[in-house]
Motif scaffolding. Structure first.
Motif, PDB file in Angstrom:
ATOM      1  N   HIS A  36      32.433  40.957  22.262  1.00 50.03           N
ATOM      2  CA  HIS A  36      33.093  39.575  21.700  1.00 50.03           C
ATOM      3  C   HIS A  36      34.185  39.696  20.837  1.00 50.03           C
ATOM      4  CE1 HIS A  36      29.382  37.902  23.316  1.00 50.03           C
ATOM      5  NE2 HIS A  36      29.099  38.782  22.616  1.00 50.03           N
ATOM      6  N   PRO A  37      35.583  40.196  21.245  1.00 51.52           N
ATOM      7  CA  PRO A  37      36.514  40.269  20.347  1.00 51.52           C
ATOM      8  C   PRO A  37      37.136  39.034  19.819  1.00 51.52           C
ATOM      9  CG  PRO A  37      37.151  40.072  22.696  1.00 51.52           C
ATOM     10  CD  PRO A  37      35.808  40.013  22.681  1.00 51.52           C
ATOM     11  N   ASN A  38      36.725  37.622  20.185  1.00 53.10           N
ATOM     12  CA  ASN A  38      37.213  36.598  19.533  1.00 53.10           C
ATOM     13  C   ASN A  38      36.315  35.945  18.572  1.00 53.10           C
ATOM     14  OD1 ASN A  38      39.452  36.961  21.073  1.00 53.10           O
ATOM     15  ND2 ASN A  38      38.673  35.535  22.862  1.00 53.10           N
ATOM     16  N   LYS A  39      35.272  36.590  18.442  1.00 50.76           N
ATOM     17  CA  LYS A  39      34.147  36.169  17.585  1.00 50.76           C
ATOM     18  C   LYS A  39      33.838  37.127  16.538  1.00 50.76           C
ATOM     19  CE  LYS A  39      31.526  33.638  20.943  1.00 50.76           C
ATOM     20  NZ  LYS A  39      30.049  33.485  21.824  1.00 50.76           N
ATOM     21  N   ASP A  40      33.339  36.496  15.382  1.00 49.69           N
ATOM     22  CA  ASP A  40      32.923  37.437  14.124  1.00 49.69           C
ATOM     23  C   ASP A  40      31.646  37.611  14.391  1.00 49.69           C
ATOM     24  OD1 ASP A  40      32.871  38.987  11.878  1.00 49.69           O
ATOM     25  OD2 ASP A  40      32.855  37.038  10.613  1.00 49.69           O
ATOM     26  N   THR A  41      30.983  38.810  14.759  1.00 51.63           N
ATOM     27  CA  THR A  41      29.573  39.045  15.075  1.00 51.63           C
ATOM     28  C   THR A  41      29.253  40.054  14.024  1.00 51.63           C
ATOM     29  OG1 THR A  41      30.260  41.026  16.462  1.00 51.63           O
ATOM     30  CG2 THR A  41      29.831  38.895  17.477  1.00 51.63           C
ATOM     31  N   THR A  42      29.775  40.170  12.844  1.00 57.03           N
ATOM     32  CA  THR A  42      29.452  41.002  11.700  1.00 57.03           C
ATOM     33  C   THR A  42      28.093  40.955  11.374  1.00 57.03           C
ATOM     34  OG1 THR A  42      31.835  41.479  11.379  1.00 57.03           O
ATOM     35  CG2 THR A  42      30.251  42.143   9.688  1.00 57.03           C
ATOM     36  N   GLU A  43      27.829  39.478  10.819  1.00 53.36           N
ATOM     37  CA  GLU A  43      26.650  39.266  10.231  1.00 53.36           C
ATOM     38  C   GLU A  43      25.474  39.464  11.270  1.00 53.36           C
ATOM     39  OE1 GLU A  43      26.121  38.725   7.235  1.00 53.36           O
ATOM     40  OE2 GLU A  43      28.239  38.919   6.778  1.00 53.36           O
ATOM     41  N   ARG A  44      25.679  39.051  12.403  1.00 50.18           N
ATOM     42  CA  ARG A  44      24.347  39.494  13.551  1.00 50.18           C
ATOM     43  C   ARG A  44      24.206  40.770  13.735  1.00 50.18           C
ATOM     44  NH1 ARG A  44      20.802  36.019  16.147  1.00 50.18           N
ATOM     45  NH2 ARG A  44      20.400  37.151  17.890  1.00 50.18           N
ATOM     46  N   MET A  45      25.313  41.672  13.695  1.00 49.27           N
ATOM     47  CA  MET A  45      25.124  43.256  13.766  1.00 49.27           C
ATOM     48  C   MET A  45      24.386  43.579  12.493  1.00 49.27           C
ATOM     49  SD  MET A  45      26.119  44.294  16.700  1.00 49.27           S
ATOM     50  CE  MET A  45      26.056  46.053  16.307  1.00 49.27           C
ATOM     51  N   LYS A  46      24.754  43.393  11.257  1.00 45.05           N
ATOM     52  CA  LYS A  46      23.947  43.708  10.136  1.00 45.05           C
ATOM     53  C   LYS A  46      22.641  43.410  10.296  1.00 45.05           C
ATOM     54  CE  LYS A  46      27.939  43.351   6.858  1.00 45.05           C
ATOM     55  NZ  LYS A  46      28.424  42.688   5.712  1.00 45.05           N
ATOM     56  N   ALA A  47      22.281  42.214  10.750  1.00 44.21           N
ATOM     57  CA  ALA A  47      21.029  41.684  10.830  1.00 44.21           C
ATOM     58  C   ALA A  47      20.001  42.632  11.936  1.00 44.21           C
ATOM     59  CB  ALA A  47      20.755  40.200  11.275  1.00 44.21           C
ATOM     60  N   ILE A  48      20.897  42.948  12.973  1.00 46.68           N
ATOM     61  CA  ILE A  48      20.104  43.587  13.936  1.00 46.68           C
ATOM     62  C   ILE A  48      19.845  45.068  13.405  1.00 46.68           C
ATOM     63  CG2 ILE A  48      20.566  44.763  16.145  1.00 46.68           C
ATOM     64  CD1 ILE A  48      22.059  42.209  16.897  1.00 46.68           C
ATOM     65  N   ASN A  49      20.848  45.497  12.814  1.00 45.76           N
ATOM     66  CA  ASN A  49      20.773  46.929  12.096  1.00 45.76           C
ATOM     67  C   ASN A  49      19.597  46.829  10.921  1.00 45.76           C
ATOM     68  OD1 ASN A  49      22.649  48.516  13.437  1.00 45.76           O
ATOM     69  ND2 ASN A  49      24.304  47.748  12.177  1.00 45.76           N
ATOM     70  N   GLU A  50      19.532  46.046  10.314  1.00 47.87           N
ATOM     71  CA  GLU A  50      18.571  45.792   9.206  1.00 47.87           C
ATOM     72  C   GLU A  50      17.037  45.846   9.906  1.00 47.87           C
ATOM     73  OE1 GLU A  50      17.032  42.759   5.766  1.00 47.87           O
ATOM     74  OE2 GLU A  50      19.158  42.824   6.480  1.00 47.87           O
ATOM     75  N   ALA A  51      16.962  45.000  11.220  1.00 53.33           N
ATOM     76  CA  ALA A  51      15.695  44.860  11.435  1.00 53.33           C
ATOM     77  C   ALA A  51      15.210  46.379  12.346  1.00 53.33           C
ATOM     78  CB  ALA A  51      15.734  43.826  12.854  1.00 53.33           C
ATOM     79  N   TYR A  52      16.160  46.834  12.962  1.00 52.29           N
ATOM     80  CA  TYR A  52      16.078  48.329  13.424  1.00 52.29           C
ATOM     81  C   TYR A  52      15.195  49.095  12.282  1.00 52.29           C
ATOM     82  CZ  TYR A  52      16.857  52.555  15.727  1.00 52.29           C
ATOM     83  OH  TYR A  52      16.664  53.845  16.215  1.00 52.29           O
ATOM     84  N   LEU A  53      16.157  49.340  11.394  1.00 53.94           N
ATOM     85  CA  LEU A  53      15.822  50.283  10.195  1.00 53.94           C
ATOM     86  C   LEU A  53      14.254  49.841   9.632  1.00 53.94           C
ATOM     87  CD1 LEU A  53      18.970  50.730   8.360  1.00 53.94           C
ATOM     88  CD2 LEU A  53      17.799  52.249   9.769  1.00 53.94           C
ATOM     89  N   ILE A  54      14.079  48.585   9.509  1.00 51.27           N
ATOM     90  CA  ILE A  54      12.953  48.275   8.673  1.00 51.27           C
ATOM     91  C   ILE A  54      11.718  48.571   9.795  1.00 51.27           C
ATOM     92  CG2 ILE A  54      11.695  46.212   7.918  1.00 51.27           C
ATOM     93  CD1 ILE A  54      13.956  45.332   6.555  1.00 51.27           C
ATOM     94  N   LEU A  55      11.669  47.923  11.062  1.00 50.26           N
ATOM     95  CA  LEU A  55      10.608  48.183  11.892  1.00 50.26           C
ATOM     96  C   LEU A  55      10.647  49.530  12.363  1.00 50.26           C
ATOM     97  CD1 LEU A  55      11.362  44.802  14.157  1.00 50.26           C
ATOM     98  CD2 LEU A  55       9.795  45.412  12.303  1.00 50.26           C
ATOM     99  N   LEU A  56      11.524  50.423  12.665  1.00 53.13           N
ATOM    100  CA  LEU A  56      11.193  51.694  13.103  1.00 53.13           C
ATOM    101  C   LEU A  56      10.885  52.674  12.008  1.00 53.13           C
ATOM    102  CD1 LEU A  56      11.632  53.076  15.724  1.00 53.13           C
ATOM    103  CD2 LEU A  56      13.827  54.034  14.997  1.00 53.13           C
ATOM    104  N   PHE A  57      11.094  52.412  10.758  1.00 54.00           N
ATOM    105  CA  PHE A  57      11.000  53.596   9.774  1.00 54.00           C
ATOM    106  C   PHE A  57      10.012  52.797   8.704  1.00 54.00           C
ATOM    107  CE2 PHE A  57      14.967  54.668  10.852  1.00 54.00           C
ATOM    108  CZ  PHE A  57      14.736  55.971  11.235  1.00 54.00           C
TER     109      PHE A  57
END
Length: 57
Positions: A36-57
């Motif tokens: 998505h080069p025309n959208k700011d997906t930074t916050e969504r990616m941060k949330a996805i990374n946070e969810a992954y780290l919390i649920l996996l470890f």
């Protein structure tokens, strides 16, 4: 503020670690800034990374 990490990764509470990894990769690919080069997906990616780290470890 309550964040439902399971809903964010589109998985259920009883999901095992391999399915969590697969769901993370799916969401990361779906919301990656290169896709998505025309959208700011930074916050969504941060949330996805946070969810992954919390649920996996």
């Amino acid at each position: 503020m309550f964040v439902d990490y399971y809903a964010l990764l589109e998985i259920t509470i009883n999901t095992d670690q391999t399915k969590i990894k697969q769901a993370f990769r799916k969401q990361a690919f779906k919301w990656h800034p290169d896709v998505h080069p025309n959208k700011d997906t930074t916050e969504r990616m941060k949330a996805i990374n946070e969810a992954y780290l919390i649920l996996l470890f």
